[in-house]
Scaffold this active site. Structure first.
Site, PDB file in Angstrom:
ATOM      1  N   LYS A 291       5.042  -1.814  -4.687  1.00  0.00           N
ATOM      2  CA  LYS A 291       6.029  -1.548  -3.633  1.00  0.00           C
ATOM      3  C   LYS A 291       7.136  -2.588  -3.679  1.00  0.00           C
ATOM      4  O   LYS A 291       6.879  -3.766  -3.885  1.00  0.00           O
ATOM      5  CB  LYS A 291       5.350  -1.577  -2.253  1.00  0.00           C
ATOM      6  CG  LYS A 291       4.461  -0.369  -1.986  1.00  0.00           C
ATOM      7  CD  LYS A 291       3.927  -0.399  -0.567  1.00  0.00           C
ATOM      8  CE  LYS A 291       3.145   0.856  -0.241  1.00  0.00           C
ATOM      9  NZ  LYS A 291       2.626   0.839   1.148  1.00  0.00           N
TER      10      LYS A 291
ATOM     11  N   HIS B  30      -6.193   7.452  -3.458  1.00  0.00           N
ATOM     12  CA  HIS B  30      -6.310   6.230  -2.668  1.00  0.00           C
ATOM     13  C   HIS B  30      -7.774   5.885  -2.378  1.00  0.00           C
ATOM     14  O   HIS B  30      -8.112   4.720  -2.169  1.00  0.00           O
ATOM     15  CB  HIS B  30      -5.527   6.388  -1.358  1.00  0.00           C
ATOM     16  CG  HIS B  30      -4.769   5.149  -0.987  1.00  0.00           C
ATOM     17  ND1 HIS B  30      -3.745   4.633  -1.752  1.00  0.00           N
ATOM     18  CD2 HIS B  30      -4.908   4.297   0.064  1.00  0.00           C
ATOM     19  CE1 HIS B  30      -3.273   3.531  -1.181  1.00  0.00           C
ATOM     20  NE2 HIS B  30      -3.971   3.312  -0.089  1.00  0.00           N
TER      21      HIS B  30
ATOM     22  N   HIS C  59      -1.185  -6.471  -1.884  1.00  0.00           N
ATOM     23  CA  HIS C  59      -0.875  -6.494  -0.453  1.00  0.00           C
ATOM     24  C   HIS C  59      -0.026  -7.720  -0.141  1.00  0.00           C
ATOM     25  O   HIS C  59      -0.352  -8.823  -0.577  1.00  0.00           O
ATOM     26  CB  HIS C  59      -2.157  -6.561   0.380  1.00  0.00           C
ATOM     27  CG  HIS C  59      -2.905  -5.271   0.428  1.00  0.00           C
ATOM     28  ND1 HIS C  59      -4.243  -5.199   0.767  1.00  0.00           N
ATOM     29  CD2 HIS C  59      -2.505  -3.992   0.192  1.00  0.00           C
ATOM     30  CE1 HIS C  59      -4.636  -3.937   0.740  1.00  0.00           C
ATOM     31  NE2 HIS C  59      -3.606  -3.189   0.387  1.00  0.00           N
TER      32      HIS C  59
END
Length: 299
Positions: A172, A244, A270
């Site tokens: 991301k 996922h 994360h």
């Protein structure tokens, strides 16, 4: 300026200055399109600069009737970001969502698979078909490396550092990380490359993309979902799983076997340890072992 002009400017800001992925930017745009549809349907002719708190509140009330709390919270968050951008660019002085609170969300623990479930999924793959070896490599890579589906379909051959035992992942916000890859997973990827991929007529645009369809194009997210859903049906797995789920299982099994949260956080990509901490809630036996091993009152 029209709504579309402001939205286009916002998209450029998210891409260039925030470094967000196309998928994330599409989600922000989708939220804004919902607001535009509401304004058009109700013949409300206002610009992003003049739209009032009351109009936004009416819109939020209307969507609360048709979407769940999680989707409603995401739409509110997306709209807040858009209007904060307008304030940042001095297009308006206030955010019409400033006093609107997102609905409270209960924390939903992610589904996980047992090691036996994962073995059964892999055994159900038909290796007599050309896509069989590819699908086996896909499932192994998702589970062994804990990848997001978007990370998997964008994985490049030039991102494979097998001699060093790592693969480079672009996650991301275009943030990159190195994730360890097991020799067994490397073996399945090499088998797919040598026996299947090297015999495809590959679209020049995707010459460096690892996982391809039979026409030599990049796989879609939807295709990965379909592969996993069909395998789950084949083994009569009584769980609603997705790509996922394999990522969640990767993290849960690491925790169960003694890995620390910080290491899991780095491998999952994360930003915050609090995101990773959800896995502690899954593995109560791990918590019990921690107490018995380290607490002074354990006896």
């Amino acid at each position: 300026m029209s709504w579309n002009s402001y939205i286009k400017s916002f998209q450029n800001y998210l891409k260039i200055e925030r470094g967000l992925s196309k998928n994330t930017i599409d989600n922000y745009t989708f939220d804004l399109e919902k607001l535009l549809l509401y304004l058009e349907t109700n013949s409300i002719n206002v610009s992003p600069i003049s739209i009032s708190d009351e109009t936004i509140q009416q819109f939020i009330y209307s969507i609360s009737k048709v979407v769940n709390a999680r989707s409603q919270a995401r739409i509110i968050s997306g709209l807040k970001s858009f209007f904060n951008y307008l304030i940042f660019e001095d297009y308006r002085k206030d955010n019409p969502l400033e006093l609107i609170e997102s609905p409270r969300l209960g924390r939903k623990l992610p589904d996980t698979l047992s090691i036996q479930d994962i073995d059964n999924l892999i055994k159900a793959i038909d290796l007599s078909k050309p896509e069989g070896e590819r699908n086996k490599a896909i499932i192994e890579t998702l589970y062994s490396c804990g990848l997001r589906v978007s990370e998997l379909i964008n994985l490049k051959i030039s991102d494979l550092f097998f001699e060093e035992g790592f693969i480079k992942i672009t996650g991301k916000g275009n943030k990159q990380r190195f994730v360890p890859i097991a020799p067994l997973t490397q073996k399945f990827i090499n088998s797919y490359k040598n026996n299947i991929r090297n015999h495809l007529q590959i679209n020049k645009k995707f010459e460096d993309t690892l996982f391809l369809n039979r026409r030599g194009n990049q796989l879609t997210r939807a295709m990965i979902f379909t592969i996993i859903k069909e395998l789950a049906l084949k083994i009569n797995l009584q769980k609603n799983i997705s790509p996922h789920t394999l990522r969640h299982s990767f993290a849960t099994h690491l925790l169960e076997n003694g890995a620390d949260l910080r290491s899991i956080q780095m491998m999952l990509g994360h930003e915050s340890i609090t995101t990773t901490e959800i896995y502690v809630h899954l593995d109560r036996s791990h918590l019990k072992k921690t107490i018995y091993a380290f607490h002074p009152r354990k006896v």
